[in-house]
Design a protein around this motif. Structure first.
Motif, PDB file in Angstrom:
ATOM      1  N   PHE A  41       0.827  -1.209   0.000  1.00 55.13           N
ATOM      2  CA  PHE A  41       0.000   0.000   0.000  1.00 55.13           C
ATOM      3  C   PHE A  41       0.860   1.258   0.000  1.00 55.13           C
ATOM      4  O   PHE A  41       0.339   2.367   0.028  1.00 55.13           O
ATOM      5  N   GLU A  42       2.185   1.065  -0.048  1.00 56.09           N
ATOM      6  CA  GLU A  42       3.097   2.220   0.006  1.00 56.09           C
ATOM      7  C   GLU A  42       3.549   2.681  -1.370  1.00 56.09           C
ATOM      8  O   GLU A  42       3.564   3.872  -1.663  1.00 56.09           O
ATOM      9  N   HIS A  43       3.933   1.740  -2.220  1.00 56.20           N
ATOM     10  CA  HIS A  43       4.552   2.109  -3.492  1.00 56.20           C
ATOM     11  C   HIS A  43       3.707   1.738  -4.704  1.00 56.20           C
ATOM     12  O   HIS A  43       4.243   1.500  -5.781  1.00 56.20           O
ATOM     13  N   THR A  44       2.407   1.659  -4.525  1.00 55.72           N
ATOM     14  CA  THR A  44       1.524   1.303  -5.640  1.00 55.72           C
ATOM     15  C   THR A  44       0.389   2.314  -5.764  1.00 55.72           C
ATOM     16  O   THR A  44       0.267   3.235  -4.953  1.00 55.72           O
ATOM     17  N   SER A  45      -0.444   2.111  -6.781  1.00 52.06           N
ATOM     18  CA  SER A  45      -1.580   3.010  -7.009  1.00 52.06           C
ATOM     19  C   SER A  45      -2.859   2.514  -6.341  1.00 52.06           C
ATOM     20  O   SER A  45      -3.936   3.055  -6.578  1.00 52.06           O
ATOM     21  N   MET A  46      -2.739   1.486  -5.494  1.00 50.78           N
ATOM     22  CA  MET A  46      -3.938   0.921  -4.864  1.00 50.78           C
ATOM     23  C   MET A  46      -4.616   1.925  -3.945  1.00 50.78           C
ATOM     24  O   MET A  46      -3.959   2.713  -3.268  1.00 50.78           O
ATOM     25  N   ASN A  47      -5.959   1.840  -3.917  1.00 49.60           N
ATOM     26  CA  ASN A  47      -6.723   2.609  -2.947  1.00 49.60           C
ATOM     27  C   ASN A  47      -7.241   1.662  -1.860  1.00 49.60           C
ATOM     28  O   ASN A  47      -7.011   0.454  -1.906  1.00 49.60           O
ATOM     29  N   TYR A  48      -7.951   2.209  -0.887  1.00 47.07           N
ATOM     30  CA  TYR A  48      -8.427   1.388   0.227  1.00 47.07           C
ATOM     31  C   TYR A  48      -9.364   0.280  -0.227  1.00 47.07           C
ATOM     32  O   TYR A  48      -9.310  -0.843   0.282  1.00 47.07           O
ATOM     33  N   GLU A  49     -10.233   0.588  -1.187  1.00 42.71           N
ATOM     34  CA  GLU A  49     -11.181  -0.428  -1.659  1.00 42.71           C
ATOM     35  C   GLU A  49     -10.448  -1.620  -2.280  1.00 42.71           C
ATOM     36  O   GLU A  49     -10.792  -2.782  -2.030  1.00 42.71           O
ATOM     37  N   THR A  50      -9.408  -1.333  -3.064  1.00 41.24           N
ATOM     38  CA  THR A  50      -8.618  -2.401  -3.669  1.00 41.24           C
ATOM     39  C   THR A  50      -7.931  -3.232  -2.599  1.00 41.24           C
ATOM     40  O   THR A  50      -7.906  -4.473  -2.669  1.00 41.24           O
ATOM     41  N   VAL A  51      -7.363  -2.559  -1.602  1.00 38.64           N
ATOM     42  CA  VAL A  51      -6.695  -3.270  -0.511  1.00 38.64           C
ATOM     43  C   VAL A  51      -7.665  -4.223   0.182  1.00 38.64           C
ATOM     44  O   VAL A  51      -7.340  -5.384   0.440  1.00 38.64           O
ATOM     45  N   GLN A  52      -8.882  -3.753   0.472  1.00 35.54           N
ATOM     46  CA  GLN A  52      -9.850  -4.623   1.136  1.00 35.54           C
ATOM     47  C   GLN A  52     -10.211  -5.825   0.259  1.00 35.54           C
ATOM     48  O   GLN A  52     -10.303  -6.961   0.758  1.00 35.54           O
ATOM     49  N   ASN A  53     -10.386  -5.609  -1.023  1.00 33.63           N
ATOM     50  CA  ASN A  53     -10.715  -6.723  -1.918  1.00 33.63           C
ATOM     51  C   ASN A  53      -9.590  -7.758  -1.958  1.00 33.63           C
ATOM     52  O   ASN A  53      -9.844  -8.965  -1.994  1.00 33.63           O
ATOM     53  N   LEU A  54      -8.352  -7.288  -1.930  1.00 33.03           N
ATOM     54  CA  LEU A  54      -7.223  -8.212  -1.959  1.00 33.03           C
ATOM     55  C   LEU A  54      -7.080  -8.957  -0.631  1.00 33.03           C
ATOM     56  O   LEU A  54      -6.751 -10.149  -0.620  1.00 33.03           O
ATOM     57  N   ILE A  55      -7.322  -8.276   0.479  1.00 30.53           N
ATOM     58  CA  ILE A  55      -7.306  -8.952   1.781  1.00 30.53           C
ATOM     59  C   ILE A  55      -8.302 -10.111   1.779  1.00 30.53           C
ATOM     60  O   ILE A  55      -7.984 -11.239   2.171  1.00 30.53           O
ATOM     61  N   THR A  56      -9.509  -9.820   1.317  1.00 33.90           N
ATOM     62  CA  THR A  56     -10.566 -10.841   1.272  1.00 33.90           C
ATOM     63  C   THR A  56     -10.159 -12.018   0.384  1.00 33.90           C
ATOM     64  O   THR A  56     -10.358 -13.190   0.752  1.00 33.90           O
ATOM     65  N   THR A  57      -9.570 -11.722  -0.756  1.00 36.26           N
ATOM     66  CA  THR A  57      -9.172 -12.779  -1.692  1.00 36.26           C
ATOM     67  C   THR A  57      -8.059 -13.633  -1.108  1.00 36.26           C
ATOM     68  O   THR A  57      -8.100 -14.870  -1.198  1.00 36.26           O
ATOM     69  N   ILE A  58      -7.062 -12.991  -0.507  1.00 32.12           N
ATOM     70  CA  ILE A  58      -5.951 -13.733   0.101  1.00 32.12           C
ATOM     71  C   ILE A  58      -6.474 -14.670   1.186  1.00 32.12           C
ATOM     72  O   ILE A  58      -6.128 -15.857   1.231  1.00 32.12           O
ATOM     73  N   GLN A  59      -7.312 -14.161   2.053  1.00 32.85           N
ATOM     74  CA  GLN A  59      -7.833 -14.973   3.157  1.00 32.85           C
ATOM     75  C   GLN A  59      -8.729 -16.099   2.662  1.00 32.85           C
ATOM     76  O   GLN A  59      -8.793 -17.159   3.294  1.00 32.85           O
ATOM     77  N   SER A  60      -9.384 -15.898   1.536  1.00 37.93           N
ATOM     78  CA  SER A  60     -10.227 -16.965   0.976  1.00 37.93           C
ATOM     79  C   SER A  60      -9.389 -18.148   0.517  1.00 37.93           C
ATOM     80  O   SER A  60      -9.897 -19.264   0.397  1.00 37.93           O
ATOM     81  N   LYS A  61      -8.093 -17.915   0.294  1.00 32.34           N
ATOM     82  CA  LYS A  61      -7.169 -18.979  -0.112  1.00 32.34           C
ATOM     83  C   LYS A  61      -6.481 -19.613   1.095  1.00 32.34           C
ATOM     84  O   LYS A  61      -5.539 -20.400   0.949  1.00 32.34           O
ATOM     85  N   LYS A  62      -6.932 -19.271   2.303  1.00 37.88           N
ATOM     86  CA  LYS A  62      -6.446 -19.858   3.555  1.00 37.88           C
ATOM     87  C   LYS A  62      -4.975 -19.528   3.834  1.00 37.88           C
ATOM     88  O   LYS A  62      -4.239 -20.330   4.411  1.00 37.88           O
TER      89      LYS A  62
END
Length: 254
Positions: A41-62
């Protein structure tokens, strides 16, 4: 043994870095066998919504979803954790005061100063008490060592209550010494060695972000005693494999 337990016991754990803000990238990287992925979240163009979507996806993969926040700042850390991140990597920790701030921003009173709000992490208000206990036992806080001042103060940083380990950022560390990107210079290697030596002395997980996709480079860090290792980054896996493949193809074309 989960990631928190591995950190507590200073056992080897390997993850990687996510800079491309698309769930498909996370799903592909998750199939590789990493134990955790860090959303940058430091050196990219991601916003908060993108970060939350990626958190959810990562956790869905256990596997565990960590976020390298863009700053050691109260609101940023609070929002990322309320989204449900399993832990944070906090950049530019230079001294004990910085380390204490990171812990205080991440943990609720009386340990810290984190504001209490309800969102995804607390199951939208249904499980705040359970989440509060989870934070005390399972939240991961990693201090990023990427400045020569941090090297000078490394003993104080690793002995800060609530810090689960450190990870060296070789690019910024080399930059702070006046040689940006030249992390193979003697001066940078000496600084890295000092951090690793201190972590070994106190049995604290020492981490390193191995930029190269060559597995031999990762093995070198394992041999040096690093136990919290980030193996390369999504776009380099893509770039290196595509480039090497095309080089072979071009050689074979008659």
């Amino acid at each position: 043994m989960n990631l928190k337990e591995k950190l507590q016991n200073n056992k080897l754990t390997i993850g990687s870095w996510i800079s491309i803000g698309h769930p498909c990238v996370v799903e592909i990287m998750s199939n590789a066998g990493f134990e955790w992925l860090v959303i940058d979240f430091e050196h990219t163009s991601m916003n908060y919504e993108t970060v939350q979507n990626l958190i959810t996806t990562i956790q869905s993969k256990k596997i565990k979803a960590l976020v390298r926040v863009c700053k050691n700042e109260e609101v940023i850390i609070k929002k990322v954790l309320d989204m449900g991140a399993d832990g944070i990597i906090v950049p530019m920790i230079k001294n004990k005061a910085d380390a204490i701030k990171a812990v205080e921003f991440a943990k609720y009173p009386p340990v810290g100063k984190r504001g209490v709000g309800l969102f995804r992490a607390q199951n939208y208000g249904l499980k705040f008490e359970e989440y509060k206990q989870w934070v005390d036992k399972n939240l991961i806080i990693i201090a990023q060592i990427e400045h020569y001042e941090a090297v000078e103060n490394i003993e104080d940083i690793v002995n800060t209550d609530g810090i689960d380990g450190v990870i060296i950022g070789p690019y910024d560390l080399s930059g702070s010494l006046g040689f940006p990107g030249e992390y193979h210079r003697v001066e940078v290697k000496e600084a890295i060695a000092k951090v690793l030596k201190c972590c070994k002395r106190y049995n604290i997980p020492s981490g390193f972000h191995v930029i190269e996709t060559d597995p031999k480079k990762l093995q070198e860090k394992i041999n040096e005693g690093c136990t919290f290792l980030a193996y390369s980054i999504d776009f380099l896996f893509l770039s290196d494999n595509a480039t090497k493949g095309m080089e072979i193809i071009k050689k074979d074309i008659k």
